[in-house]
Design a protein around this motif. Structure first.
Motif, PDB file in Angstrom:
ATOM      1  N   ARG A 361      31.892 -15.439 -10.385  1.00  5.09           N
ATOM      2  CA  ARG A 361      32.672 -15.080  -9.195  1.00  5.09           C
ATOM      3  C   ARG A 361      33.242 -16.332  -8.537  1.00  5.09           C
ATOM      4  NH1 ARG A 361      28.635 -10.669  -6.202  1.00  5.09           N
ATOM      5  NH2 ARG A 361      28.548  -9.174  -7.947  1.00  5.09           N
ATOM      6  N   VAL A 362      34.265 -16.098  -7.712  1.00  3.84           N
ATOM      7  CA  VAL A 362      34.784 -17.135  -6.822  1.00  3.84           C
ATOM      8  C   VAL A 362      34.503 -16.640  -5.412  1.00  3.84           C
ATOM      9  CG1 VAL A 362      36.793 -18.425  -6.057  1.00  3.84           C
ATOM     10  CG2 VAL A 362      36.547 -17.820  -8.474  1.00  3.84           C
ATOM     11  N   HIS A 369      33.302 -12.359  -2.253  1.00  7.30           N
ATOM     12  CA  HIS A 369      34.443 -12.528  -3.150  1.00  7.30           C
ATOM     13  C   HIS A 369      35.671 -12.976  -2.362  1.00  7.30           C
ATOM     14  CE1 HIS A 369      33.000 -10.714  -6.950  1.00  7.30           C
ATOM     15  NE2 HIS A 369      32.298  -9.903  -6.190  1.00  7.30           N
ATOM     16  N   GLU A 379      34.411 -21.204  -4.236  1.00  9.46           N
ATOM     17  CA  GLU A 379      33.598 -21.907  -5.229  1.00  9.46           C
ATOM     18  C   GLU A 379      33.248 -20.972  -6.382  1.00  9.46           C
ATOM     19  OE1 GLU A 379      29.459 -24.518  -5.682  1.00  9.46           O
ATOM     20  OE2 GLU A 379      29.702 -23.107  -3.998  1.00  9.46           O
ATOM     21  N   ILE A 380      33.289 -21.503  -7.600  1.00  4.30           N
ATOM     22  CA  ILE A 380      32.860 -20.736  -8.771  1.00  4.30           C
ATOM     23  C   ILE A 380      31.334 -20.710  -8.807  1.00  4.30           C
ATOM     24  CG2 ILE A 380      32.871 -20.592 -11.286  1.00  4.30           C
ATOM     25  CD1 ILE A 380      35.507 -22.080 -11.299  1.00  4.30           C
ATOM     26  N   LEU A 412      36.068 -25.606  -7.372  1.00  6.13           N
ATOM     27  CA  LEU A 412      36.817 -24.732  -6.477  1.00  6.13           C
ATOM     28  C   LEU A 412      37.984 -24.105  -7.227  1.00  6.13           C
ATOM     29  CD1 LEU A 412      36.861 -27.132  -3.408  1.00  6.13           C
ATOM     30  CD2 LEU A 412      35.126 -25.443  -4.043  1.00  6.13           C
ATOM     31  N   ALA A 413      38.159 -22.798  -7.031  1.00  6.42           N
ATOM     32  CA  ALA A 413      39.155 -22.081  -7.826  1.00  6.42           C
ATOM     33  C   ALA A 413      39.781 -20.956  -7.026  1.00  6.42           C
ATOM     34  CB  ALA A 413      38.503 -21.517  -9.091  1.00  6.42           C
ATOM     35  N   LEU A 421      40.517 -16.684 -13.546  1.00  5.72           N
ATOM     36  CA  LEU A 421      40.213 -17.777 -12.624  1.00  5.72           C
ATOM     37  C   LEU A 421      41.012 -19.018 -12.991  1.00  5.72           C
ATOM     38  CD1 LEU A 421      37.742 -15.833 -12.288  1.00  5.72           C
ATOM     39  CD2 LEU A 421      36.331 -17.872 -11.939  1.00  5.72           C
ATOM     40  N   ILE A 423      41.012 -23.217 -11.745  1.00  6.14           N
ATOM     41  CA  ILE A 423      40.465 -24.280 -10.903  1.00  6.14           C
ATOM     42  C   ILE A 423      41.593 -24.980 -10.161  1.00  6.14           C
ATOM     43  CG2 ILE A 423      39.348 -26.555 -10.949  1.00  6.14           C
ATOM     44  CD1 ILE A 423      37.500 -25.540 -13.069  1.00  6.14           C
TER      45      ILE A 423
END
Length: 526
Positions: A361-362, A369, A379-380, A412-413, A421, A423
């Motif tokens: 998840r990000v 989410h 953040e991943i 971070l994405a 996703l 980045i």
């Protein structure tokens, strides 16, 4: 209800080699760098001998064994022989400096070090190695070492073999199989603990995801010391595919080997793919070649040149803590009709979770989410059986990394509307150069140890060949003099060559009201 032995067997990649030696004993499992072919039966015999030699030296469960060697048979067989002894493997980066080797060997408590003769000089003064190290075994001519050392081949030959020549399985699948050291994104490398279970699951997942089969031929352009070769040290064996070793990467030689051996699969940093594209000329491989890469996404021009060569590129993302790849940029139907730049933009994304990863998840600071709008950054975080067991000897860092029941990557994405996703930034100021992770803090500490330095900040600068390179911004003490050449030489004495700044900029450093250096401003200047 207690599960009977009939349906509860420990998961371990050691069983992959046992199976191949039973089913395909005479088939070639490994092609050495000198192009000598080694059968699966011989590979198992050697791995069993390695395990026996280690046990005869008193090595067992709870111990660690380090190997410093190129991508050839001894390092691959160590991925089976060392854990078969009960110990955990520490595969060492061949590009480190002597103090770094000593630090890792000491932290991991390694009792045995197996080192290729060509790499013994990199260890420096052998008297500076940690006291925990009891035995040094040299692959090749042991006369290259100034300390008492055994010869690797003789050591294996003299090992007492068990009656049944099998690797077997561990008693506990959660037993450590390997310790892989991070690049030290907070200044000090940490040892990520891999288990037999995690390695088994990631290896089988990678074999399936990358399309490996018994007909596949895998070229070792990716270092086996990187997350155990992204677990392909085990995945290639799981698929009964053929390993092809290399002492070092040379683009022209690799192209020849791909043609001559019918290589179908390889992995490597973007710099490896760039080098292959640059050296290819008008070649066109007779067989399809699949190349997996991580780090900086391949450029449209490189994708086009590799496509002309017959190479299809697969973009992956992962960390040491996730056994290597955990995201894959899966190609969707219709992408083949996209134009060059549009396709490159799709393939530049880190993608979706691999088949063996439960959830990625990000999220925001509250683990919620972020919207799939390709704009909101989070953040991943990862939750999977293929996340490390923890950091060796560092409970505080482990607890921070697993906060909230997720592994926090620090990357971070954004999430695109299709769920892929991408980045957008890297936490902790990590610099990725040619597939190698460089801690800016580690390099800063090395520079700051020079008496003429008042303050220093290291940032990554874009580089066409390497993706990023470290650049040092240095503020010199009043009355002192210092040159860029001196800074580089000072760092080179302490750290590996790829960590040495490629450029040194002198002048006052911009700071915030609290005295923190504004690295974003330095990046804009660089």
């Amino acid at each position: 209800m207690t599960a009977p032995a009939a349906n509860r067997v420990p998961l371990s990649p050691l069983g992959f080699l046992d199976r191949n030696a039973d089913v395909f004993p005479d088939r070639t499992g490994f092609v050495r760098s000198d192009r000598t072919e080694v059968s699966w039966a011989t590979m198992r015999d050697r791995a069993v001998r390695l395990a026996a030699a280690l046990r005869a030296s008193g090595i067992g469960r709870g111990d660690t064994v380090a190997v410093l060697a190129p991508n050839d048979l001894p390092l691959l067989e160590a991925h089976y022989g060392v854990p078969a002894s009960g110990a955990a493997l520490v595969a060492l980066n061949v590009r480190l400096a002597a103090p770094e080797y000593a630090g890792i060997l000491g932290h991991a408590g390694c009792r045995v070090l197996v080192v290729d003769a060509s790499l013994v000089p990199a260890l420096g003064d052998l008297g500076g190695l940690p006291d925990t190290l009891e035995r040094l075994v040299v692959i090749g001519d042991p006369g290259t070492s100034a300390a008492p050392a055994g010869d690797y081949e003789s050591w294996l030959a003299d090992a007492p073999l068990p009656a049944a020549v099998r690797l077997g399985l561990p008693d506990d699948e959660d037993q450590p199989i390997a310790i892989n050291y991070t690049s030290g994104t907070t200044g000090t490398p940490k040892g990520a603990v891999y288990t037999h279970r995690g390695a088994y699951l990631n290896a089988t997942g990678q074999a399936l995801q990358f399309g490996l089969s018994p007909q596949a031929v895998y070229l070792w352009t990716l270092p086996m010391f990187h997350c155990n070769g992204w677990c392909f040290t085990w995945a290639v064996t799981a698929a009964s595919a053929t390993h092809v070793g290399t002492l070092r990467f040379d683009a022209a030689e690799a192209l020849d080997v791909i043609e001559q051996r019918g290589v179908t699969h390889l992995c490597g940093a973007p710099v490896v793919l760039n080098a292959l594209a640059d050296a290819a000329g008008d070649r066109r491989f007779a067989q399809p070649v699949h190349a997996a890469t991580g780090g900086a996404p391949p450029s449209p021009s490189v994708l086009e040149r590799l496509g002309d060569l017959g190479v299809e590129v697969l973009h992956l993302y992962g960390l040491t803590e996730t056994y290597g790849p955990s995201l894959i940029c899966e190609r969707q139907p219709g992408w083949e009709r996209l134009g060059r730049d549009d396709l490159a933009a799709k393939l530049a994304r880190q993608g979706v979770r691999t088949v063996n990863v439960h959830d990625v998840r990000v999220v925001d600071a509250d683990l919620r989410h972020v919207p799939a709008d390709a704009t909101t950054i989070g953040e991943i975080v990862v939750r999977s059986n293929t996340v490390m067991a923890g950091y060796l000897g560092d409970e505080a860092a482990t607890e921070r990394a697993f906060s909230g029941g997720w592994f926090h990557t620090g990357d971070l994405a954004v999430v695109h509307p299709d769920g892929y996703l991408e980045i957008r930034d890297r936490a902790k100021d990590l610099i990725v150069s040619g597939g190698e992770n460089i801690s800016s803090i580690e390099v800063e500490n090395a520079i700051a140890s020079h008496p003429a330095v008042r303050a220093v900040a290291v940032v990554g600068a874009p580089d066409e060949r390497w993706g990023e390179v470290p650049v040092a911004h240095v503020e010199v003490r009043d009355g002192a003099t210092l040159t860029g050449v001196e800074v580089v030489a000072h760092v080179r004495r302490q750290l590996a060559g790829f960590k040495v700044p490629k450029r040194v900029v002198f002048g006052p450093l911009p700071v915030t009201s609290t005295g923190k250096i504004r690295k974003t401003e330095l990046r804009a200047r660089t």
